[in-house]
Design a protein around this motif. Sequence first.
Motif, mmCIF file in Angstrom:
data_model
loop_
_atom_site.group_PDB
_atom_site.id
_atom_site.type_symbol
_atom_site.label_atom_id
_atom_site.label_comp_id
_atom_site.label_asym_id
_atom_site.label_seq_id
_atom_site.Cartn_x
_atom_site.Cartn_y
_atom_site.Cartn_z
ATOM 1 N N ALA A 160 0.839 -1.208 0.000
ATOM 2 C CA ALA A 160 0.000 0.000 0.000
ATOM 3 C C ALA A 160 0.872 1.256 0.000
ATOM 4 O O ALA A 160 0.567 2.246 -0.676
ATOM 5 N N HIS A 161 1.977 1.208 0.753
ATOM 6 C CA HIS A 161 2.912 2.330 0.799
ATOM 7 C C HIS A 161 3.493 2.590 -0.588
ATOM 8 O O HIS A 161 3.565 3.746 -1.047
ATOM 9 N N LYS B 47 3.831 5.990 -5.181
ATOM 10 C CA LYS B 47 4.278 5.717 -6.561
ATOM 11 C C LYS B 47 5.720 5.181 -6.589
ATOM 12 O O LYS B 47 6.569 5.645 -7.363
ATOM 13 N N ILE B 48 5.970 4.244 -5.718
ATOM 14 C CA ILE B 48 7.268 3.565 -5.702
ATOM 15 C C ILE B 48 7.088 2.236 -6.433
ATOM 16 O O ILE B 48 6.135 1.487 -6.154
ATOM 17 N N GLU B 49 7.963 1.955 -7.374
ATOM 18 C CA GLU B 49 7.957 0.668 -8.067
ATOM 19 C C GLU B 49 8.145 -0.445 -7.014
ATOM 20 O O GLU B 49 9.136 -0.426 -6.271
ATOM 21 N N TYR C 172 11.343 -6.784 8.038
ATOM 22 C CA TYR C 172 10.737 -5.614 8.674
ATOM 23 C C TYR C 172 11.690 -4.418 8.596
ATOM 24 O O TYR C 172 11.278 -3.302 8.263
ATOM 25 N N LEU C 173 12.967 -4.638 8.885
ATOM 26 C CA LEU C 173 13.910 -3.514 8.952
ATOM 27 C C LEU C 173 14.251 -2.950 7.574
ATOM 28 O O LEU C 173 14.486 -1.747 7.440
ATOM 29 N N ILE C 174 14.267 -3.791 6.557
ATOM 30 C CA ILE C 174 14.471 -3.271 5.197
ATOM 31 C C ILE C 174 13.324 -2.305 4.866
ATOM 32 O O ILE C 174 13.541 -1.217 4.319
ATOM 33 N N LEU C 175 12.115 -2.680 5.233
ATOM 34 C CA LEU C 175 10.947 -1.820 4.941
ATOM 35 C C LEU C 175 10.973 -0.548 5.778
ATOM 36 O O LEU C 175 10.711 0.551 5.273
#
Lengths: 168, 168
Positions: free
Chosen positions: A29-30, A35-37, A149-152
């Motif tokens: 959703a983020h 508008k992030i690929e 989780y941390l990458i996100l």
Amino acid sequence: MSLSMHQASVPVFVRMLNNLSAILKTAEAHAEAKKIEPSVLINDRLAPDMLPLSRQIQIATDGAKGCVARLAGIEVPSYPDTEATFAELQERLAKTIAFLNSVPADKIDGSEDRTITLKVGGKDLNFPGSAFLLNFATPNFYFHVTATYLILRHNGVQLGKMDYLGAA
Amino acid sequence: MSLSMHQASVPVFVRMLNNLSAILKTAEAHAEAKKIEPSVLINDRLAPDMLPLSRQIQIATDGAKGCVARLAGIEVPSYPDTEATFAELQERLAKTIAFLNSVPADKIDGSEDRTITLKVGGKDLNFPGSAFLLNFATPNFYFHVTATYLILRHNGVQLGKMDYLGAA
């Protein structure tokens, strides 16, 4: 008055994989809102010589299914590691959860002292089931869930500790 | 033929805190070799609204001592959270490990069904001991251990998964 091997494995993994599924939905959703690929998030990593998000999820699910199958003494299901979209990663989580829930508790209970053999770096490592679960499979599983989780979080996705821990 | 509450808590936490101590030694040596001010690593975080490395270690140790003390029904030792150097963080790890090892196994065993009450966001959460350990304390502990490792990896410290998992 103690913990069964099933209790300390299947529901623990299933719970965290469900949390991971909700975390990925937030990430998707983020990406859409900003508008992030999606592949930018899916391929990101925290260091150039670390694995990207997609591999973190593949390894977390491998860890869970490998642990439970080995404790139960059944064949480890093999998945092809081709997931490259949020939908495919969700499918990977769903099929892992379905497999974990399909293993009868009584096949896992009593595996505390069963010898589990693991190939690590080309050599055989032998553990009693309890040490395999507590010292290897569980910390390894949590590593890859946390790394996802941390990458996100590092990419600005709005997540909090309760998304990782799940509802109390 | 099952896992005791002691077996699934104290040795698991002690093992990972020892691994964390070795990881911090590697980080300290890296900082020295590369002429990096230690506080650069100690204060780094993976997102601007996340906690820095020093807090990750404080919370990991809080989680371990809080879990074990609550399961055993004894007072949770309070540490002042003032660590700002590698030496102080090592002391924090060492005193947590000493505390964990000081709690008799038979005070923890049998806590599966003991009600554990935790204040989270101002309200009381009640768990049976087994759910507190498996669904809250353990995932939360691994989160902060992994976050510490990943902050260091993100900063180029040469670490591998075996540093996190420890010797087999």
